[in-house]
Design a protein around this motif. Structure first.
Motif, PDB file in Angstrom:
ATOM      1  N   LYS A  53       0.824  -1.205   0.000  1.00 53.96           N
ATOM      2  CA  LYS A  53       0.000   0.000   0.000  1.00 53.96           C
ATOM      3  C   LYS A  53       0.859   1.256   0.000  1.00 53.96           C
ATOM      4  O   LYS A  53       2.004   1.267   0.461  1.00 53.96           O
ATOM      5  CB  LYS A  53      -0.949   0.011   1.192  1.00 53.96           C
ATOM      6  CG  LYS A  53      -0.271   0.052   2.543  1.00 53.96           C
ATOM      7  CD  LYS A  53      -1.294   0.055   3.672  1.00 53.96           C
ATOM      8  CE  LYS A  53      -0.626   0.226   5.025  1.00 53.96           C
ATOM      9  NZ  LYS A  53      -1.612   0.259   6.130  1.00 53.96           N
ATOM     10  N   ASN A 276     -12.265   1.009   1.779  1.00 55.59           N
ATOM     11  CA  ASN A 276     -12.620  -0.327   1.300  1.00 55.59           C
ATOM     12  C   ASN A 276     -11.330  -1.107   1.049  1.00 55.59           C
ATOM     13  O   ASN A 276     -10.267  -0.718   1.548  1.00 55.59           O
ATOM     14  CB  ASN A 276     -13.499  -0.241   0.044  1.00 55.59           C
ATOM     15  CG  ASN A 276     -12.850   0.566  -1.074  1.00 55.59           C
ATOM     16  OD1 ASN A 276     -11.622   0.538  -1.256  1.00 55.59           O
ATOM     17  ND2 ASN A 276     -13.648   1.295  -1.845  1.00 55.59           N
ATOM     18  N   ASP A 277     -11.405  -2.188   0.296  1.00 55.83           N
ATOM     19  CA  ASP A 277     -10.232  -3.039   0.086  1.00 55.83           C
ATOM     20  C   ASP A 277      -9.189  -2.421  -0.846  1.00 55.83           C
ATOM     21  O   ASP A 277      -8.059  -2.927  -0.929  1.00 55.83           O
ATOM     22  CB  ASP A 277     -10.653  -4.397  -0.474  1.00 55.83           C
ATOM     23  CG  ASP A 277     -11.427  -5.224   0.537  1.00 55.83           C
ATOM     24  OD1 ASP A 277     -11.266  -4.959   1.744  1.00 55.83           O
ATOM     25  OD2 ASP A 277     -12.199  -6.108   0.118  1.00 55.83           O
ATOM     26  N   GLN A 278      -9.538  -1.370  -1.554  1.00 53.25           N
ATOM     27  CA  GLN A 278      -8.600  -0.753  -2.505  1.00 53.25           C
ATOM     28  C   GLN A 278      -8.232   0.695  -2.177  1.00 53.25           C
ATOM     29  O   GLN A 278      -7.201   1.188  -2.625  1.00 53.25           O
ATOM     30  CB  GLN A 278      -9.179  -0.784  -3.929  1.00 53.25           C
ATOM     31  CG  GLN A 278      -9.300  -2.160  -4.541  1.00 53.25           C
ATOM     32  CD  GLN A 278     -10.527  -2.906  -4.071  1.00 53.25           C
ATOM     33  OE1 GLN A 278     -11.586  -2.303  -3.900  1.00 53.25           O
ATOM     34  NE2 GLN A 278     -10.413  -4.209  -3.876  1.00 53.25           N
ATOM     35  N   PHE A 279      -9.061   1.367  -1.382  1.00 59.54           N
ATOM     36  CA  PHE A 279      -8.867   2.810  -1.223  1.00 59.54           C
ATOM     37  C   PHE A 279      -9.384   3.262   0.138  1.00 59.54           C
ATOM     38  O   PHE A 279     -10.427   2.787   0.595  1.00 59.54           O
ATOM     39  CB  PHE A 279      -9.614   3.548  -2.346  1.00 59.54           C
ATOM     40  CG  PHE A 279      -9.521   5.045  -2.270  1.00 59.54           C
ATOM     41  CD1 PHE A 279      -8.390   5.709  -2.693  1.00 59.54           C
ATOM     42  CD2 PHE A 279     -10.586   5.796  -1.763  1.00 59.54           C
ATOM     43  CE1 PHE A 279      -8.309   7.092  -2.627  1.00 59.54           C
ATOM     44  CE2 PHE A 279     -10.525   7.157  -1.702  1.00 59.54           C
ATOM     45  CZ  PHE A 279      -9.371   7.820  -2.135  1.00 59.54           C
ATOM     46  N   ILE A 308      -3.774   3.877  -0.786  1.00 57.50           N
ATOM     47  CA  ILE A 308      -4.113   3.079  -1.966  1.00 57.50           C
ATOM     48  C   ILE A 308      -3.518   1.695  -1.776  1.00 57.50           C
ATOM     49  O   ILE A 308      -2.317   1.553  -1.542  1.00 57.50           O
ATOM     50  CB  ILE A 308      -3.573   3.726  -3.253  1.00 57.50           C
ATOM     51  CG1 ILE A 308      -4.107   5.157  -3.403  1.00 57.50           C
ATOM     52  CG2 ILE A 308      -3.955   2.890  -4.477  1.00 57.50           C
ATOM     53  CD1 ILE A 308      -3.473   5.931  -4.532  1.00 57.50           C
ATOM     54  N   ILE A 309      -4.366   0.652  -1.856  1.00 60.51           N
ATOM     55  CA  ILE A 309      -3.919  -0.726  -1.689  1.00 60.51           C
ATOM     56  C   ILE A 309      -3.762  -1.349  -3.072  1.00 60.51           C
ATOM     57  O   ILE A 309      -4.712  -1.409  -3.851  1.00 60.51           O
ATOM     58  CB  ILE A 309      -4.921  -1.532  -0.842  1.00 60.51           C
ATOM     59  CG1 ILE A 309      -5.048  -0.924   0.558  1.00 60.51           C
ATOM     60  CG2 ILE A 309      -4.482  -2.979  -0.738  1.00 60.51           C
ATOM     61  CD1 ILE A 309      -6.165   0.069   0.700  1.00 60.51           C
ATOM     62  N   PHE A 310      -2.546  -1.799  -3.379  1.00 57.31           N
ATOM     63  CA  PHE A 310      -2.254  -2.337  -4.705  1.00 57.31           C
ATOM     64  C   PHE A 310      -2.459  -3.844  -4.801  1.00 57.31           C
ATOM     65  O   PHE A 310      -2.847  -4.355  -5.831  1.00 57.31           O
ATOM     66  CB  PHE A 310      -0.819  -2.009  -5.111  1.00 57.31           C
ATOM     67  CG  PHE A 310      -0.630  -0.570  -5.463  1.00 57.31           C
ATOM     68  CD1 PHE A 310      -0.976  -0.091  -6.712  1.00 57.31           C
ATOM     69  CD2 PHE A 310      -0.123   0.320  -4.531  1.00 57.31           C
ATOM     70  CE1 PHE A 310      -0.814   1.239  -7.032  1.00 57.31           C
ATOM     71  CE2 PHE A 310       0.050   1.661  -4.844  1.00 57.31           C
ATOM     72  CZ  PHE A 310      -0.295   2.122  -6.095  1.00 57.31           C
ATOM     73  N   GLU A 311      -2.164  -4.570  -3.734  1.00 57.54           N
ATOM     74  CA  GLU A 311      -2.256  -6.025  -3.803  1.00 57.54           C
ATOM     75  C   GLU A 311      -2.514  -6.562  -2.416  1.00 57.54           C
ATOM     76  O   GLU A 311      -1.844  -6.186  -1.455  1.00 57.54           O
ATOM     77  CB  GLU A 311      -0.942  -6.616  -4.345  1.00 57.54           C
ATOM     78  CG  GLU A 311      -0.986  -8.131  -4.511  1.00 57.54           C
ATOM     79  CD  GLU A 311       0.339  -8.667  -5.017  1.00 57.54           C
ATOM     80  OE1 GLU A 311       0.442  -9.881  -5.216  1.00 57.54           O
ATOM     81  OE2 GLU A 311       1.280  -7.864  -5.203  1.00 57.54           O
ATOM     82  N   ASN A 312      -3.493  -7.436  -2.301  1.00 50.55           N
ATOM     83  CA  ASN A 312      -3.796  -8.050  -1.021  1.00 50.55           C
ATOM     84  C   ASN A 312      -2.962  -9.314  -0.870  1.00 50.55           C
ATOM     85  O   ASN A 312      -3.364 -10.395  -1.273  1.00 50.55           O
ATOM     86  CB  ASN A 312      -5.285  -8.380  -0.919  1.00 50.55           C
ATOM     87  CG  ASN A 312      -5.686  -8.727   0.498  1.00 50.55           C
ATOM     88  OD1 ASN A 312      -4.843  -9.013   1.345  1.00 50.55           O
ATOM     89  ND2 ASN A 312      -6.981  -8.694   0.759  1.00 50.55           N
TER      90      ASN A 312
END
Length: 327
Positions: A53, A276-279, A308-312
């Motif tokens: 992130k 959320n899971d991406q932002f 900003i989440i790029f990869e979980n």
């Protein structure tokens, strides 16, 4: 107010800023959104989300002043399986008096994660930094110059210095906490070894919880409460921050209070956010509750952060999800 007078007032404010700042040791900029950028609070927090992130943050303190304090931050972090821990890079730029004082620090962070049991994880972090501080006196008008009898001579300077910090943290079920020490060797930020230019060691202790109030089937959390306490001491200055976060689905709202141990000042901190899971994004406002000795038009502070989440990465590793504020 005409332009000439405005520049004089600006110069007077900067002169007061320089005069007061010169008489005290260098201090780190204060922030109100501790968990939006955990790398700044404690290096042991690196990679606790697992996901890769990016964080971006901005803080404007005393916005009503002609030249307010402005702080810019950015960081990148993630969990790395071969290293059994989290890595991160953090950069912060603090500008005082419109850039009269300008400080930049670039931090490299590593935190080792030890899964003691299913419910308990402990982490230990180390931070190595490169700092740079400069004083720009060009165009600066000091108070005695406005009075027509200049007696003060102030020269600009530029200084680079290394810096180090350590931290430890623990996570047990819904509870979390940690301690950190920054500026271990208290580097000098001026051109001479003047004690007033030394960056005082900073101690941080934090503790909190994520308490589920309502859950759907399969443990999906709908409503949570998160009480938190963060204590910071740098030189003789102390601040106790305590508050409550309310998380409802993707929305978060918080109310905090900041004071010293003698209750000689107080600040109320209000914040709202979405994630959320991406932002994730959050805004907070600091409302000063007591007047300082020097009158400033506005004593508040605006702060905004974005993640900003790029990869979980948790989906492809054994790294467990941590119960901890995400923004």
């Amino acid at each position: 107010m005409n332009v000439a007078n405005e520049h004089k007032v600006s110069g007077l404010f900067l002169g007061i800023l320089v005069s007061t700042t010169w008489g005290v040791k260098a201090q780190d900029p204060a922030c109100s959104q501790f968990y939006a950028n955990p790398l700044y609070m404690n290096p042991a927090m690196a990679g606790i989300d697992g996901a890769a992130k990016v964080y971006l943050g901005y803080r404007n303190q005393w916005p009503g002043a002609t030249n307010p304090y402005s702080t810019y931050q950015a960081s990148y972090e993630q969990y790395v399986t071969p290293l059994q821990g989290g890595v991160g890079i953090h950069v912060i730029n603090d500008r005082q008096g419109g850039g009269v004082f300008n400080t930049i620090s670039l931090d490299a962070v590593y935190a080792y994660h030890l899964q003691v049991s299913r419910d308990l994880m402990v982490t230990g972090g180390f931070q190595a930094s490169f700092g740079h501080r400069n004083l720009n006196t060009e165009g600066l008008v000091l108070p005695d110059e406005l009075a027509g009898s200049p007696t003060t001579t102030l020269s600009g300077y530029s200084k680079a210095y290394p810096d180090f910090g350590v931290g430890f943290a623990g996570f047990y079920r819904n509870f979390f906490g940690g301690v950190a020490v920054h500026h271990l060797h208290q580097p000098y930020t001026g051109t001479s070894e003047d004690p007033n230019t030394r960056l005082s060691r900073k101690y941080t202790a934090h503790v909190g919880a994520m308490i589920p109030i309502y859950e759907k089937r399969l443990g999906t959390e709908v409503l949570q409460l998160s009480p938190n306490l963060v204590f910071i001491q740098q030189d003789i200055y102390q601040q106790l921050n305590y508050g409550l976060e309310v998380i409802y689905k993707s929305l978060v709202a918080g109310f905090w209070f900041r004071q010293d141990l003698a209750f000689s000042y107080g600040t109320a901190i209000f914040s709202v956010g979405y994630g959320n899971d991406q932002f994730r994004i959050r805004y907070s406002y600091d409302a000063k509750l007591s007047s300082p000795k020097v009158h400033i038009p506005s004593l508040g502070a605006h702060e905004i952060s974005m993640v900003i989440i790029f990869e979980n990465l948790k989906k492809s590793t054994k790294h467990r999800a941590i119960k901890c504020p995400k923004i």
